[in-house]
Motif scaffolding. Structure first.
Motif, PDB file in Angstrom:
ATOM      1  N   ASP A 567       8.774  75.568  82.498  1.00 33.04           N
ATOM      2  CA  ASP A 567       7.484  75.931  83.083  1.00 33.04           C
ATOM      3  C   ASP A 567       6.353  75.401  82.206  1.00 33.04           C
ATOM      4  O   ASP A 567       6.305  75.670  80.996  1.00 33.04           O
ATOM      5  CB  ASP A 567       7.395  77.459  83.200  1.00 33.04           C
ATOM      6  CG  ASP A 567       6.140  77.898  83.939  1.00 33.04           C
ATOM      7  OD1 ASP A 567       6.142  77.870  85.177  1.00 33.04           O
ATOM      8  OD2 ASP A 567       5.155  78.245  83.249  1.00 33.04           O
ATOM      9  N   HIS A 568       5.432  74.640  82.800  1.00 35.67           N
ATOM     10  CA  HIS A 568       4.366  74.000  82.028  1.00 35.67           C
ATOM     11  C   HIS A 568       3.424  75.019  81.401  1.00 35.67           C
ATOM     12  O   HIS A 568       2.971  74.846  80.260  1.00 35.67           O
ATOM     13  CB  HIS A 568       3.580  73.042  82.932  1.00 35.67           C
ATOM     14  CG  HIS A 568       4.362  71.827  83.313  1.00 35.67           C
ATOM     15  ND1 HIS A 568       3.911  70.897  84.227  1.00 35.67           N
ATOM     16  CD2 HIS A 568       5.581  71.381  82.902  1.00 35.67           C
ATOM     17  CE1 HIS A 568       4.814  69.935  84.350  1.00 35.67           C
ATOM     18  NE2 HIS A 568       5.827  70.219  83.569  1.00 35.67           N
ATOM     19  N   HIS A 569       3.100  76.082  82.128  1.00 35.16           N
ATOM     20  CA  HIS A 569       2.182  77.097  81.590  1.00 35.16           C
ATOM     21  C   HIS A 569       2.795  77.770  80.359  1.00 35.16           C
ATOM     22  O   HIS A 569       2.124  77.944  79.321  1.00 35.16           O
ATOM     23  CB  HIS A 569       1.866  78.135  82.665  1.00 35.16           C
ATOM     24  CG  HIS A 569       0.968  79.236  82.196  1.00 35.16           C
ATOM     25  ND1 HIS A 569      -0.359  79.042  81.891  1.00 35.16           N
ATOM     26  CD2 HIS A 569       1.223  80.564  81.956  1.00 35.16           C
ATOM     27  CE1 HIS A 569      -0.903  80.178  81.493  1.00 35.16           C
ATOM     28  NE2 HIS A 569       0.041  81.125  81.522  1.00 35.16           N
ATOM     29  N   LEU A 570       4.083  78.139  80.455  1.00 34.59           N
ATOM     30  CA  LEU A 570       4.746  78.763  79.308  1.00 34.59           C
ATOM     31  C   LEU A 570       4.872  77.789  78.142  1.00 34.59           C
ATOM     32  O   LEU A 570       4.741  78.182  76.979  1.00 34.59           O
ATOM     33  CB  LEU A 570       6.131  79.261  79.732  1.00 34.59           C
ATOM     34  CG  LEU A 570       6.186  80.468  80.665  1.00 34.59           C
ATOM     35  CD1 LEU A 570       7.633  80.767  81.052  1.00 34.59           C
ATOM     36  CD2 LEU A 570       5.552  81.687  80.012  1.00 34.59           C
ATOM     37  N   LEU A 571       5.122  76.526  78.445  1.00 34.71           N
ATOM     38  CA  LEU A 571       5.246  75.529  77.381  1.00 34.71           C
ATOM     39  C   LEU A 571       3.945  75.398  76.608  1.00 34.71           C
ATOM     40  O   LEU A 571       3.943  75.354  75.364  1.00 34.71           O
ATOM     41  CB  LEU A 571       5.662  74.187  77.983  1.00 34.71           C
ATOM     42  CG  LEU A 571       5.738  73.005  77.008  1.00 34.71           C
ATOM     43  CD1 LEU A 571       6.687  73.297  75.852  1.00 34.71           C
ATOM     44  CD2 LEU A 571       6.167  71.739  77.731  1.00 34.71           C
ATOM     45  N   LEU A 572       2.828  75.360  77.300  1.00 35.10           N
ATOM     46  CA  LEU A 572       1.531  75.249  76.615  1.00 35.10           C
ATOM     47  C   LEU A 572       1.241  76.500  75.787  1.00 35.10           C
ATOM     48  O   LEU A 572       0.678  76.411  74.685  1.00 35.10           O
ATOM     49  CB  LEU A 572       0.423  75.020  77.640  1.00 35.10           C
ATOM     50  CG  LEU A 572       0.434  73.643  78.331  1.00 35.10           C
ATOM     51  CD1 LEU A 572      -0.591  73.583  79.450  1.00 35.10           C
ATOM     52  CD2 LEU A 572       0.172  72.537  77.311  1.00 35.10           C
ATOM     53  N   VAL A 616      10.073  69.008  81.563  1.00 30.74           N
ATOM     54  CA  VAL A 616       9.544  68.002  80.645  1.00 30.74           C
ATOM     55  C   VAL A 616       9.867  66.625  81.224  1.00 30.74           C
ATOM     56  O   VAL A 616      10.911  66.450  81.854  1.00 30.74           O
ATOM     57  CB  VAL A 616      10.149  68.159  79.235  1.00 30.74           C
ATOM     58  CG1 VAL A 616       9.707  69.455  78.601  1.00 30.74           C
ATOM     59  CG2 VAL A 616      11.670  68.095  79.270  1.00 30.74           C
ATOM     60  N   PRO A 617       8.977  65.648  81.053  1.00 29.42           N
ATOM     61  CA  PRO A 617       9.206  64.333  81.668  1.00 29.42           C
ATOM     62  C   PRO A 617      10.495  63.685  81.172  1.00 29.42           C
ATOM     63  O   PRO A 617      10.666  63.451  79.980  1.00 29.42           O
ATOM     64  CB  PRO A 617       7.973  63.527  81.248  1.00 29.42           C
ATOM     65  CG  PRO A 617       6.933  64.548  80.940  1.00 29.42           C
ATOM     66  CD  PRO A 617       7.669  65.732  80.384  1.00 29.42           C
ATOM     67  N   LEU A 622       8.506  62.241  74.240  1.00 28.72           N
ATOM     68  CA  LEU A 622       8.144  63.604  73.859  1.00 28.72           C
ATOM     69  C   LEU A 622       8.975  64.669  74.560  1.00 28.72           C
ATOM     70  O   LEU A 622       9.007  65.816  74.113  1.00 28.72           O
ATOM     71  CB  LEU A 622       6.663  63.852  74.159  1.00 28.72           C
ATOM     72  CG  LEU A 622       5.663  63.149  73.242  1.00 28.72           C
ATOM     73  CD1 LEU A 622       4.253  63.244  73.815  1.00 28.72           C
ATOM     74  CD2 LEU A 622       5.702  63.752  71.845  1.00 28.72           C
ATOM     75  N   GLY A 623       9.637  64.331  75.664  1.00 31.93           N
ATOM     76  CA  GLY A 623      10.371  65.318  76.442  1.00 31.93           C
ATOM     77  C   GLY A 623      11.359  66.135  75.620  1.00 31.93           C
ATOM     78  O   GLY A 623      11.315  67.382  75.631  1.00 31.93           O
ATOM     79  N   PRO A 624      12.288  65.504  74.884  1.00 31.00           N
ATOM     80  CA  PRO A 624      13.250  66.287  74.090  1.00 31.00           C
ATOM     81  C   PRO A 624      12.584  67.168  73.033  1.00 31.00           C
ATOM     82  O   PRO A 624      12.986  68.313  72.828  1.00 31.00           O
ATOM     83  CB  PRO A 624      14.129  65.210  73.440  1.00 31.00           C
ATOM     84  CG  PRO A 624      14.003  64.024  74.337  1.00 31.00           C
ATOM     85  CD  PRO A 624      12.600  64.065  74.850  1.00 31.00           C
ATOM     86  N   TYR A 630      10.010  74.597  73.280  1.00 31.75           N
ATOM     87  CA  TYR A 630      10.045  75.590  74.364  1.00 31.75           C
ATOM     88  C   TYR A 630      11.085  76.678  74.059  1.00 31.75           C
ATOM     89  O   TYR A 630      10.930  77.828  74.481  1.00 31.75           O
ATOM     90  CB  TYR A 630      10.389  74.876  75.668  1.00 31.75           C
ATOM     91  CG  TYR A 630      10.247  75.715  76.919  1.00 31.75           C
ATOM     92  CD1 TYR A 630       8.992  76.068  77.403  1.00 31.75           C
ATOM     93  CD2 TYR A 630      11.366  76.131  77.630  1.00 31.75           C
ATOM     94  CE1 TYR A 630       8.857  76.815  78.571  1.00 31.75           C
ATOM     95  CE2 TYR A 630      11.255  76.869  78.788  1.00 31.75           C
ATOM     96  CZ  TYR A 630       9.996  77.212  79.252  1.00 31.75           C
ATOM     97  OH  TYR A 630       9.859  77.952  80.410  1.00 31.75           O
ATOM     98  N   LEU A 631      12.140  76.312  73.314  1.00 28.75           N
ATOM     99  CA  LEU A 631      13.210  77.269  73.003  1.00 28.75           C
ATOM    100  C   LEU A 631      12.947  78.079  71.737  1.00 28.75           C
ATOM    101  O   LEU A 631      13.792  78.882  71.341  1.00 28.75           O
ATOM    102  CB  LEU A 631      14.542  76.528  72.833  1.00 28.75           C
ATOM    103  CG  LEU A 631      15.164  75.880  74.064  1.00 28.75           C
ATOM    104  CD1 LEU A 631      16.514  75.274  73.703  1.00 28.75           C
ATOM    105  CD2 LEU A 631      15.331  76.869  75.206  1.00 28.75           C
TER     106      LEU A 631
END
Length: 885
Positions: A567-572, A616-617, A622-624, A630-631
């Motif tokens: 989730d992008h919001h949680l990632l930010l 993630v893209p 940057l994705g990995p 995020y974890l």
């Protein structure tokens, strides 16, 4: 169509290749190819350009093995047909709408009372198939009217409404053994003909089936780059002048300027090329020899003199050998011209020993749209099955100081060094091909630098950088290519966007390392961390507890489409609260994740564009890294359960708990931990794949049932062995199962490599052996200290075989001088060397901290000469017995 019993295709591949081309066959059904499992080199050789094959290797012993060779434009796939003890069967489906089904049968010679019953069962299972052709070598004398077996077969076929079309001799001894049955089809021009390839005749026949004709030519549109393109482009490139610092504006101007230059110096051209690539090694000498074969064949058919037949067979043997030699010479020249280019070397090797993987069946824009819908629906289905509002687990937000509030602009020398270190890649969205981009960077570098720095300073990512193209790639060659689920989406991003990501990743990683933000037990995508270091820590802990008399339970967890459901919001939020980003740096990531899009494209067909609203893209730099961040809250949960150890490698999670035999109640803590993990993951839009959850019990045999009972509902996930990051763990931690698998796969690749020895020089052959064999023996070999002498000897046999193949030595040659001559450490010493390297790195801060924590420097109680030798304490965990002092 044609049917032939080859009596082994190994020494007849080019004769079969010529037969397909000379008769313009659409299908060639082969029996008794004598192909062993996973050995495809013979079938690859006999397939002309524009043809593919499906094979059914023989089960065991001598003889058997089936294959179907077909034109590429005819979509064919294997169908599961069950197993029959009395005959071999391969069933294929041709086409999609109103398909044709083809069954290839081989019945070994000799009496078999169960054949008629099993063949009847097979015919019964085909009642739903409207059009079926069954061909094969039945080894039944249907030409003999007194043969009761043959009469019963004819009656059986008649009962099911099949028509048998072959008459006349199909074998050199005059019997009719090879048969063609059809259902709801009419076979025309059925003609057995001796093609002098085996003791069986080839059965040629025609079937009238609607199918699109093979394309004679195809059209290719591309820019034709040559050696002078880069210099011409650099000379014509004049950096566009702009006072605008907007990244989107600068990117648009740069792309338009590059495109106009390319259209001028190398415009897109469309040309017509043959639909099937010609065979590059078929030269004039081979054509002359082929004409001579045809001439003697006509003479034999005219005179029927035995001397002419013998002459013809000699010529065919010479032709087959000459084609093989020409092919070897071609690949040898190709390899020698590509020295220093391992990609060409390994692609060449793959083309010889491995069948080409089926590609996605995309023939229109609608097919691309279907793939796009499948990929989108798959992720949406996973996210919709999660209810985070009901299951969210509140976690205290850490007080994290700001570690990065802005990105520093880069200099041109730094950017040039970074670009030169990057691998070239291909993306349909690239204005400049990556090879031309790197070659002309001296000219375009200042313009690229302006775009990169404008993005870093403003905190905005150009919209052009946020588009991706998805290419479906088959997960495994054995999967059905007609199913969308058999493919994984491979994301391709613009080369220039990866440059920007590399710059950001370098600065972010430096800040993360400086402030120790990473989870210390996360080994994925981190410098000096690997699957080997992760497994070394886990196996060391398990072995240490085992030596102390403890029982252990290892749980392997897997996530479903983890990278795609983020989730992008949680990632930010986690970048801000758990990492410590703020200011323009956080704005940059917000821009990076927003308004992303992707489409599916194959060949000239491309789907519409859809938004990437979560995940993630894929395919990004940057994705990995973003997924690891995020974890980060998961570390807080796992470390709160005292007594449970864990290790992460990207989205692979390992939990393990050790306890004394009388402390089975501790396993309840494992249930509580798993419940907390599931709850947190639901709140983070991550989903555990419970079907892939595996549990290994490491305990004495007499205690295993008791431990399994104490696991409760988790007991159904216990396995006799588990594959953990590429290494098979067994309950006794002996790695015997892993060694067996390793030896088996090594010898499989060694046999393939042995077939390449005529076309490779010694140095190239050594490179291939190290790549395909030594790399397997060395993978995670620091775990091999627990191997028995027998297992180590089995691995040493593999290395010995490699050394003998490379040096062309006999099996009786003493191996020690060979290894010494090659400067190859024996397997046992390679294991010790790896351990020493890891210890050295750990002592000098070049290994993960969780490896360094296992080492304790030895400090003597009094001054000794050994005090300055950096000795280590040897941990002793063995249970004390009455005999110990």
């Amino acid at each position: 169509m044609a049917l032939l019993n080859t009596r082994s295709d190994n020494n007849k591949t080019f004769l079969l290749n010529d037969l397909i081309l000379s008769k313009s066959l659409d299908f060639l059904f082969l029996t008794e190819v004598w192909q062993q499992t996973s050995y495809y080199s013979g079938l690859i050789e006999l397939c002309p350009s524009g043809y593919s094959f499906l094979s059914q290797p023989r089960g065991s012993g001598r003889g058997g093995g089936l294959a179907v060779v077909f034109r590429d434009h005819l979509p064919c796939s294997s169908i599961t047909s069950g197993h029959f003890a009395s005959f071999e069967l391969q069933l294929i489906k041709v086409g999609r709408k109103d398909p044709l089904y083809c069954a290839v049968v081989y019945r070994p010679p000799g009496p078999n009372s169960s054949f008629l019953q099993e063949f009847s069962d097979f015919l019964s299972s085909t009642v739903k198939l409207s059009r079926l052709v069954t061909v094969g070598d039945f080894n039944i004398h249907v030409d003999d009217p007194s043969d009761l077996f043959a009469m019963n077969l004819s009656s059986l076929v008649d009962t099911f409404g099949f028509t048998q079309h072959v008459s006349g001799s199909t074998h050199t001894r005059g019997h009719t053994l090879d048969l063609v049955f059809t259902l709801s089809l009419n076979a025309d021009s059925v003609c057995p003909e001796d093609v002098y390839i085996s003791d069986h005749h080839c059965i040629f026949f025609d079937l009238s089936v609607s199918a699109s004709p093979p394309p004679a030519r195809r059209f290719v549109s591309s820019r034709f780059l040559n050696e002078s393109t880069a210099s011409n482009f650099s000379a014509a490139f004049d950096p566009p002048c702009s006072s605008d610092n907007d990244p989107d504006s600068l990117t648009s101007q740069f792309n338009e300027h590059c495109l106009s230059i390319l259209d001028n110096i190398c415009p897109v051209r469309t040309r017509s090329v043959p639909a099937v690539n010609p065979t590059p090694w078929f030269n004039d000498s081979l054509r002359s020899l082929k004409r001579q074969c045809r001439k003697i064949e006509r003479l034999w058919k005219k005179t029927h003199l035995h001397v002419h037949l013998l002459h013809l067979k000699d010529l065919l043997t010479s032709f087959n050998s000459a084609v093989r030699d020409a092919r070897v010479s071609y690949f040898s020249n190709l390899v020698s011209q590509s020295k220093g280019n391992p990609k060409v070397l390994f692609n060449t090797i793959s083309s010889i020993v491995s069948p080409a993987s089926p590609t996605a069946s995309i023939h229109s824009v609608a097919d691309c749209e279907n793939f796009l819908s499948f990929f989108v629906d798959k992720v949406n289905k996973v996210r919709s099955s999660i209810s985070p509002s009901a299951l969210s687990l509140p976690l205290p937000t850490p007080t994290r100081p700001i570690i990065l509030d802005s990105f520093a602009p880069v200099s041109l020398p730094e950017l040039t060094k970074l670009v030169n270190s990057m691998k070239t890649s291909a993306c349909p969205l690239d204005i400049l091909p990556s090879s031309l981009f790197k070659s002309a960077f001296q000219s375009i570098g200042p313009s690229v630098l302006s775009i990169i720095n404008a993005s870093l300073v403003s905190g905005q990512v150009p919209a052009y950088f946020k588009n991706a193209v998805i290419h479906p790639l088959l997960k495994k060659p054995s999967l059905d290519p007609s199913l969308h689920s058999s493919f994984r989406p491979i994301s391709k991003l613009q080369f220039i966007s990866k440059i920007l990501e590399k710059v950001v990743a370098k600065q972010l990683t430096a800040a993360l390392d400086e402030h120790n933000i990473y989870d210390s037990f996360q080994s994925g995508f981190r410098r000096a961390h690997s699957t080997e270091t992760a497994l070394l820590r886990v196996s060391n802990d398990l072995l240490t507890h085992s030596d102390a008399g403890d029982c252990s339970v290892l749980v392997l967890l897997d996530l479903t489409a983890a990278f795609d459901t983020v989730d992008h919001h949680l990632l930010l939020e986690r970048l801000r609260d758990w990492v410590g980003l703020s200011g323009s740096a956080l704005e940059w990531f917000s821009s990076y994740l927003s308004e992303r899009s992707f489409s599916v494209a194959v060949s000239k067909f491309r789907s519409s564009t859809t938004s990437l609203t979560h995940g993630v893209p894929q395919g990004s730099v940057l994705g990995p890294l973003l997924f690891l961040l995020y974890l980060l809250p998961l570390q807080h949960i796992l470390s709160s359960f005292k007594g449970i150890s864990y290790h992460l490698y990207a989205d692979d999670i390992q939990l393990y708990i050790s306890f004394k035999p009388h402390e089975m109640s501790k396993l309840q803590l494992l249930h509580t931990c798993l419940d907390s993990i599931k709850t947190w993951m639901a709140g983070s839009f991550l989903q555990l794949n419970e079907d892939k959850t595996e549990i290994l019990i490491c305990a004495p045999d007499k205690l295993v049932p008791k431990v399994r009972d104490s696991l409760g509902q988790l007991a159904s996930h216990t396995k006799p062995s588990v594959r953990n990051l590429g290494v098979t763990f067994d309950p006794a931690l002996t790695l015997d199962s892993h060694v067996s698998s390793l030896v088996r796969s090594s010898f499989f690749h060694l046999r393939n490599v042995a077939k390449l020895s005529p076309i490779l020089s010694r140095s190239e052959l050594e490179t291939v052996l190290h790549t395909f064999i030594s790399s397997r023996l060395d993978y995670c070999n620091s775990l091999f200290t627990c191997l028995s002498r027998t297992s180590l000897n089995r691995l040493q046999v593999v290395q010995n075989a490699c050394a003998r193949l490379l040096t062309k030595s006999s099996k009786h040659t003493h191996i020690t001088p060979l290894l010494l001559q090659l400067h190859w450490l024996p397997v046992n010493f390679r294991v010790h060397f790896k351990i020493l390297v890891l210890v050295y790195r750990a002592l000098h801060g070049q290994a993960p901290s969780y490896i360094g924590d296992l080492l304790s420097p030895y400090t003597p109680s009094r001054s000794l000469r050994s005090s300055d030798q950096s000795l280590l304490v040897v941990q002793r965990t063995r249970l004390k017995t009455k005999g110990d002092r």
